[in-house]
Design a protein around this motif. Structure first.
Motif, mmCIF file in Angstrom:
data_model
loop_
_atom_site.group_PDB
_atom_site.id
_atom_site.type_symbol
_atom_site.label_atom_id
_atom_site.label_comp_id
_atom_site.label_asym_id
_atom_site.label_seq_id
_atom_site.Cartn_x
_atom_site.Cartn_y
_atom_site.Cartn_z
ATOM 1 N N MET A 402 45.986 39.676 -13.268
ATOM 2 C CA MET A 402 45.079 39.086 -12.297
ATOM 3 C C MET A 402 43.642 39.114 -12.800
ATOM 4 O O MET A 402 42.891 38.147 -12.654
ATOM 5 C CB MET A 402 45.186 39.825 -10.962
ATOM 6 N N ASP A 403 43.243 40.233 -13.398
ATOM 7 C CA ASP A 403 41.891 40.337 -13.955
ATOM 8 C C ASP A 403 41.643 39.243 -14.991
ATOM 9 O O ASP A 403 40.526 38.730 -15.114
ATOM 10 C CB ASP A 403 41.681 41.706 -14.609
ATOM 11 N N ALA A 404 42.696 38.908 -15.734
ATOM 12 C CA ALA A 404 42.574 37.925 -16.817
ATOM 13 C C ALA A 404 42.829 36.497 -16.353
ATOM 14 O O ALA A 404 43.035 35.602 -17.181
ATOM 15 C CB ALA A 404 43.526 38.282 -17.944
ATOM 16 N N GLY A 405 42.852 36.256 -15.041
ATOM 17 C CA GLY A 405 42.993 34.882 -14.557
ATOM 18 C C GLY A 405 44.401 34.492 -14.183
ATOM 19 O O GLY A 405 44.716 33.306 -14.130
ATOM 20 N N LEU A 406 45.271 35.468 -13.935
ATOM 21 C CA LEU A 406 46.658 35.231 -13.523
ATOM 22 C C LEU A 406 47.402 34.340 -14.517
ATOM 23 O O LEU A 406 48.031 33.340 -14.166
ATOM 24 C CB LEU A 406 46.713 34.608 -12.116
ATOM 25 N N VAL A 407 47.316 34.696 -15.774
ATOM 26 C CA VAL A 407 47.928 33.882 -16.821
ATOM 27 C C VAL A 407 49.447 33.999 -16.775
ATOM 28 O O VAL A 407 49.990 35.066 -16.460
ATOM 29 C CB VAL A 407 47.420 34.310 -18.219
ATOM 30 N N PRO A 408 50.181 32.920 -17.072
ATOM 31 C CA PRO A 408 51.629 33.036 -17.266
ATOM 32 C C PRO A 408 51.902 33.992 -18.423
ATOM 33 O O PRO A 408 51.072 34.136 -19.324
ATOM 34 C CB PRO A 408 52.054 31.600 -17.621
ATOM 35 N N LEU A 409 53.055 34.634 -18.391
ATOM 36 C CA LEU A 409 53.394 35.591 -19.435
ATOM 37 C C LEU A 409 54.340 34.948 -20.436
ATOM 38 O O LEU A 409 55.552 34.927 -20.259
ATOM 39 C CB LEU A 409 54.015 36.845 -18.809
ATOM 40 N N VAL A 410 53.763 34.390 -21.478
ATOM 41 C CA VAL A 410 54.497 33.767 -22.569
ATOM 42 C C VAL A 410 53.635 33.937 -23.811
ATOM 43 O O VAL A 410 52.412 34.064 -23.714
ATOM 44 C CB VAL A 410 54.771 32.275 -22.271
ATOM 45 N N THR A 411 54.271 33.967 -24.975
ATOM 46 C CA THR A 411 53.506 34.145 -26.203
ATOM 47 C C THR A 411 52.365 33.135 -26.280
ATOM 48 O O THR A 411 52.590 31.948 -26.096
ATOM 49 C CB THR A 411 54.424 33.953 -27.431
ATOM 50 N N VAL A 446 39.535 36.569 -21.947
ATOM 51 C CA VAL A 446 38.606 36.693 -20.817
ATOM 52 C C VAL A 446 37.353 35.844 -21.049
ATOM 53 O O VAL A 446 36.790 35.273 -20.112
ATOM 54 C CB VAL A 446 38.237 38.175 -20.589
ATOM 55 N N LYS A 447 36.951 35.732 -22.287
ATOM 56 C CA LYS A 447 35.768 34.939 -22.611
ATOM 57 C C LYS A 447 35.999 33.455 -22.315
ATOM 58 O O LYS A 447 35.082 32.731 -21.941
ATOM 59 C CB LYS A 447 35.418 35.124 -24.092
ATOM 60 N N GLY A 448 37.244 33.000 -22.461
ATOM 61 C CA GLY A 448 37.558 31.595 -22.226
ATOM 62 C C GLY A 448 38.010 30.856 -23.463
ATOM 63 O O GLY A 448 38.223 29.644 -23.435
ATOM 64 N N GLU A 449 38.209 31.578 -24.566
ATOM 65 C CA GLU A 449 38.551 30.912 -25.821
ATOM 66 C C GLU A 449 39.967 30.358 -25.838
ATOM 67 O O GLU A 449 40.277 29.463 -26.621
ATOM 68 C CB GLU A 449 38.358 31.880 -26.993
ATOM 69 N N TYR A 450 40.847 30.879 -24.980
ATOM 70 C CA TYR A 450 42.222 30.374 -24.938
ATOM 71 C C TYR A 450 42.365 29.184 -23.999
ATOM 72 O O TYR A 450 43.403 28.534 -23.989
ATOM 73 C CB TYR A 450 43.190 31.483 -24.519
ATOM 74 N N GLY A 451 41.348 28.909 -23.192
ATOM 75 C CA GLY A 451 41.407 27.769 -22.280
ATOM 76 C C GLY A 451 41.194 28.187 -20.838
ATOM 77 O O GLY A 451 40.796 29.318 -20.535
ATOM 78 N N GLU A 452 41.472 27.258 -19.947
ATOM 79 C CA GLU A 452 41.251 27.466 -18.521
ATOM 80 C C GLU A 452 42.422 28.224 -17.903
ATOM 81 O O GLU A 452 43.576 27.805 -17.991
ATOM 82 C CB GLU A 452 41.085 26.125 -17.816
ATOM 83 N N THR A 453 42.122 29.333 -17.267
ATOM 84 C CA THR A 453 43.157 30.152 -16.642
ATOM 85 C C THR A 453 43.525 29.593 -15.265
ATOM 86 O O THR A 453 42.714 28.912 -14.633
ATOM 87 C CB THR A 453 42.681 31.610 -16.501
ATOM 88 N N PRO A 454 44.739 29.870 -14.772
ATOM 89 C CA PRO A 454 45.150 29.339 -13.466
ATOM 90 C C PRO A 454 44.224 29.742 -12.330
ATOM 91 O O PRO A 454 44.028 28.994 -11.372
ATOM 92 C CB PRO A 454 46.554 29.930 -13.277
ATOM 93 N N VAL A 455 43.649 30.938 -12.407
ATOM 94 C CA VAL A 455 42.690 31.434 -11.409
ATOM 95 C C VAL A 455 41.403 31.771 -12.144
ATOM 96 O O VAL A 455 41.450 32.392 -13.210
ATOM 97 C CB VAL A 455 43.248 32.688 -10.695
ATOM 98 N N PRO A 456 40.242 31.379 -11.618
ATOM 99 C CA PRO A 456 38.978 31.710 -12.298
ATOM 100 C C PRO A 456 38.799 33.219 -12.452
ATOM 101 O O PRO A 456 39.141 33.999 -11.560
ATOM 102 C CB PRO A 456 37.908 31.126 -11.367
#
Length: 621
Positions: A402-411, A446-456
């Motif tokens: 959740m802290d990291a933007g509720l990212v899906p858990l996949v490689t 967290v910085k945003g380098e991987y893209g837009e997370t599902p939750v800000p």
């Protein structure tokens, strides 16, 4: 006319990766290829995922040779497919469009037909360029939506009271049917020629398939593929439900490479399809020939077998099922049609138990994480002799996620979140605040380098982790192409002598460097064995400190590998300067100097494997 169901066979890529740590050799692959040419699969997944890395790292084989050899043998009888992570391809870092284009062109030239593209954040911007370039190169782009679930939040009694009196409430669900349908429609709009519901953790329940699959079929004009795993016990039942609700393409494995943490076995789905009047568009007699070869191959892979027990032999074309098991197939079908989930699951589990497939992994089911993520966390903690914090680490996953933007858990996000949960648990064990130790990959996420997370992401949390409240996407201009040095010790050839080799160097710098050097050394020594053996340099040994250590020392925080060394002996450094980049638990960590001073000795080299608390750098007194 019976509906035809197309099959994508995963045996040679995802099946062996899920069950046997991607150790299938080229010689073993060659044994089954003559049969695959005749089997009539719509597609064969043979490449991507962990295959390019693993065949170099563990088997000393070329990934390009693997793809080309399969293409030559199959001769276009089935589409060859691969799995990629969008702009990350097979790695963890984003790549410029020029690399994507060169890679896809080379892959299609060597026989690739379909590239399945996913993004760990379901950020469509991260797959847009890949879809465009695959289509332009003459391939078929398969856009994948990563299935995931909302985390379970532990709500205390006091939190419930606060919520009742108007305080903070449990977050609303994010991963609804509409979420996945909208992502799928977005992929089609970008040009995807087919769309896959990719359930990498095996978490999609049969009832959810019954709800979601008809909506996907109604919303899309391109074919829909269903991909799942059996780890938590839903795979077979959910695949049956997908067939009943009109899926166009189903992902399966062949018997000895199916079930468990892999996708379900085609033979069991064939029985279901026969009873349903659905024509499976595969020659099952030829599949039987492959199955016989795979039995022996699995025995050869026993050292890497995660299950250690064989499924009971079964040929659906010749063997008669016991009446009580045949009845379970009928019960499962009726339960699926009526959406009676528990009856469906009970019947499918009875079938799998009869054939000696692994039972559901209840830990993975309850934690709702990919099986590979769980096993990685266990392995990491064992290496640190800290298995006792596993429960704490598992409980921290929802919070870290959740802290990291509720990212899906996949490689790669599953590894990033899992490793960070382990680090937070260890921080707490040491009496330190959570997030005292953070990996470079978690910082980048967290910085945003991987893209837009599902939750800000909360700006305050971003500042805590990265030092800035501002989101900062990955700067493609910062990409540095790897060096391609001349190797005088091997006749003056370059490390990468052609486009294929240089692409490997770009995607897997460390692994490809070792692999390519080995290839060049073998080729060079083969020309004049005795002379070249004498001329070949001896690898430098890791320096051992003979003098006693008298100055302050920076130690290794845990067992791992030295990735980069940013200082040299004699350098004056300031407190907080990054001196070493260190890989542990599959994540890279910057090691900063806790003091200012002059470097006296460096005890390690790049790529050295060191144990926890081993000395890395000594300062002058």
């Amino acid at each position: 006319m019976a509906k035809k169901l197309k099959i994508r066979d995963l045996t040679l890529r995802d099946g062996q990766q899920s069950l046997f740590a991607t150790r299938l050799t080229q010689e073993q692959v060659n044994r089954v290829l003559p049969y695959y040419k005749k089997a009539g699969f719509y597609a064969m997944e043979v490449w991507g995922g962990a295959v390019p890395d693993s065949v170099m790292r563990y088997l000393n084989e070329s990934p390009w040779d693997r793809l080309k050899s399969i293409s030559d043998a199959v001769e276009g009888a089935s589409y060859l497919t691969a799995l990629s992570r969008g702009r990350n391809l097979f790695g963890y870092a984003p790549y410029p469009d020029s690399i994507l284009e060169g890679f896809y062109l080379e892959a299609i030239k060597n026989g690739l037909g379909i590239m399945r593209i996913f993004d760990a954040l379901n950020d469509l911007n991260n797959v847009k360029s890949s879809i465009e370039k695959i289509n332009a190169a003459g391939g078929i782009s398969d856009g994948a939506v990563c299935y995931t679930v909302d985390p379970h939040y532990e709500v205390s009694f006091s939190d419930k009271l606060k919520s009742f009196f108007g305080g903070p409430k449990t977050p609303k669900p994010i991963f609804t049917d509409d979420y996945f349908v909208n992502k799928a429609k977005g992929l089609e709009k970008l040009g995807a020629k087919m769309v896959t519901l990719k359930d990498m953790a095996g978490l999609v329940t049969p009832s959810r398939v019954a709800s979601l699959m008809p909506k996907l079929k109604s919303a899309l004009s391109v074919p829909v593929d269903f991909h799942t795993h059996c780890t938590p016990g839903y795979g077979l039942a959910s695949s049956l439900m997908a067939v009943i609700h009109g899926v166009d393409i189903l992902d399966t494995n062949i018997w000895y490479f199916g079930g468990g943490s892999a996708a379900p076995a085609i033979e069991l789905l064939y029985v279901f399809c026969t009873k349903l009047g659905v024509e499976m568009d595969v020659d099952m007699e030829v599949v039987g020939n492959i199955r016989k070869e795979l039995e022996g191959i699995r025995k050869e892979l026993s050292a890497y077998d995660l299950v250690k027990s064989f499924p009971k032999a079964f040929d659906p074309l010749q063997d008669t099922l016991p009446a009580e098991i045949d009845k379970q197939f009928d019960i499962a079908i009726e339960a699926a049609k009526q959406n009676k989930e528990q009856e469906l699951l009970d019947a499918c589990h009875a079938i799998e138990e009869y054939f000696n497939f692994p039972k559901p992994n209840l830990l993975v089911k309850e934690a709702e994480v990919p099986g590979g993520m769980y096993s990685n966390m266990v392995a990491q903690l064992k290496s640190l002799q800290a298995e006792h914090v596993l429960d704490d680490a598992m409980k921290l996953i929802p919070k870290v996620r959740m802290d990291a933007g509720l990212v899906p858990l996949v490689t790669p996000t599953s590894q990033i979140v899992g490793s960070q949960a382990v680090s937070c648990a260890l921080d707490k064990l040491k009496g330190n605040p959570e997030y005292t130790t953070v990996s470079n990959q978690f910082i980048a996420l967290v910085k945003g380098e991987y893209g837009e997370t599902p939750v800000p992401i909360d700006p305050a949390f971003r500042e805590k982790i990265t030092g800035s409240r501002q989101e900062k996407p990955y700067d493609m201009s910062s990409y540095k192409a790897p060096e391609n040095p001349v190797l005088p010790e091997y006749g003056g050839v370059k490390l990468a002598e052609n486009e294929q080799e240089y692409l490997l160097l770009e995607l897997f710098p460390n692994v490809a460097t070792t692999f390519l050097k080995g290839q060049k050394a073998a080729k060079y020594k083969a020309v004049e064995p005795e002379k070249k053996a004498e001329e070949a340099p001896v690898a430098d040994e890791v320096p051992v400190a003979e003098d006693p250590v008298t100055g302050s020392v920076i130690d290794a925080p845990m067992s791992g590998k030295v990735v980069e060394i940013h200082v040299k002996e004699g350098d004056e450094i300031k407190k907080g300067d990054v001196v070493i980049v260190y890989e542990a638990m599959k994540m890279e960590n910057d090691i900063s100097s806790p003091m200012a001073g002059k470097v006296k000795r460096i005890f390690v080299h790049v790529n050295d494997i060191v144990m926890a608390n081993a000395p890395l750098i000594e300062f002058e007194e």
